[in-house]
Write a protein that holds these residues in place. Structure first.
Motif, mmCIF file in Angstrom:
data_model
loop_
_atom_site.group_PDB
_atom_site.id
_atom_site.type_symbol
_atom_site.label_atom_id
_atom_site.label_comp_id
_atom_site.label_asym_id
_atom_site.label_seq_id
_atom_site.Cartn_x
_atom_site.Cartn_y
_atom_site.Cartn_z
ATOM 1 N N GLU A 191 15.722 7.099 5.925
ATOM 2 C CA GLU A 191 15.100 7.117 7.241
ATOM 3 C C GLU A 191 15.254 8.497 7.870
ATOM 4 O OE1 GLU A 191 18.924 5.276 9.674
ATOM 5 O OE2 GLU A 191 17.164 4.050 9.351
ATOM 6 N N GLY A 192 14.285 8.884 8.668
ATOM 7 C CA GLY A 192 14.343 10.151 9.373
ATOM 8 C C GLY A 192 14.812 9.924 10.794
ATOM 9 N N TYR A 193 14.950 10.998 11.540
ATOM 10 C CA TYR A 193 15.381 10.848 12.928
ATOM 11 C C TYR A 193 14.689 11.857 13.819
ATOM 12 C CZ TYR A 193 18.343 15.011 12.576
ATOM 13 O OH TYR A 193 18.787 16.296 12.418
ATOM 14 N N HIS A 207 7.268 6.048 8.734
ATOM 15 C CA HIS A 207 7.084 7.504 8.674
ATOM 16 C C HIS A 207 5.631 7.920 8.883
ATOM 17 C CE1 HIS A 207 11.011 9.047 6.643
ATOM 18 N NE2 HIS A 207 11.266 8.188 7.608
ATOM 19 N N TYR A 212 16.307 6.654 14.830
ATOM 20 C CA TYR A 212 16.200 6.694 13.375
ATOM 21 C C TYR A 212 14.948 5.923 12.980
ATOM 22 C CZ TYR A 212 20.955 8.417 13.493
ATOM 23 O OH TYR A 212 22.074 9.168 13.737
ATOM 24 N N ILE A 213 14.017 6.626 12.366
ATOM 25 C CA ILE A 213 12.731 6.039 11.988
ATOM 26 C C ILE A 213 12.827 5.493 10.569
ATOM 27 C CG2 ILE A 213 10.260 6.468 11.705
ATOM 28 C CD1 ILE A 213 11.191 6.847 14.578
ATOM 29 N N LYS A 253 11.794 4.274 6.899
ATOM 30 C CA LYS A 253 10.825 4.859 5.958
ATOM 31 C C LYS A 253 9.432 4.234 6.113
ATOM 32 C CE LYS A 253 10.070 7.466 2.259
ATOM 33 N NZ LYS A 253 9.947 8.891 2.362
ATOM 34 N N GLN A 276 14.195 15.288 11.694
ATOM 35 C CA GLN A 276 14.207 15.343 10.243
ATOM 36 C C GLN A 276 13.353 14.178 9.778
ATOM 37 O OE1 GLN A 276 17.981 14.804 8.324
ATOM 38 N NE2 GLN A 276 17.227 15.603 6.395
ATOM 39 N N LEU A 277 12.176 14.486 9.291
ATOM 40 C CA LEU A 277 11.238 13.456 8.885
ATOM 41 C C LEU A 277 10.228 14.090 7.951
ATOM 42 C CD1 LEU A 277 10.457 10.447 9.582
ATOM 43 C CD2 LEU A 277 8.797 11.425 11.153
#
Length: 103
Positions: free
Chosen positions: A63-65, A33, A27-28, A30, A55-56
């Motif tokens: 947060e994206g992943y 990003h 999980y990135i 924010k 998903q980013l």
């Protein structure tokens, strides 16, 4: 009898050279990003990364992943996971480490 330099080096520096594969979801946050996290992993640790899902983007408020399949030597993969921990990236195991050499 004293050990030669070669013998000392080979017994004190051990790296796990088995080829392995690990699947994780990262999980990135924010704030990361815009950073080349995946690119940095590949260039720093010489592993192969297959992005299985992601998903980013700028339209995502949270947060994206990335679902990653990381291939390399066991010690390289451990170094990747340590690097990600240092970035405060949440890591979720999807599979346990698998031996690719058939053992």
């Amino acid at each position: 009898m004293a050990l030669s330099t070669e013998q000392v080096t080979s017994t004190t520096i051990f790296k796990d050279n088995r080829r392995t594969e690990k699947r994780v979801r990262i999980y990135i946050p924010k704030n990361l990003h815009g950073e080349p996290v995946i690119s940095n992993i590949i260039s720093r640790y010489q592993v192969t990364i297959n992005i299985r899902a992601a998903q980013l983007g700028s339209q995502i408020p949270q947060e994206g992943y990335f679902d990653l399949e990381i291939r390399g030597k066991a010690y390289q993969i451990e170094n990747v996971l340590s690097y990600l921990n240092g970035l405060h990236v949440e890591i979720e195991d999807q599979l346990t480490t698998e031996e690719l050499d058939g053992w």
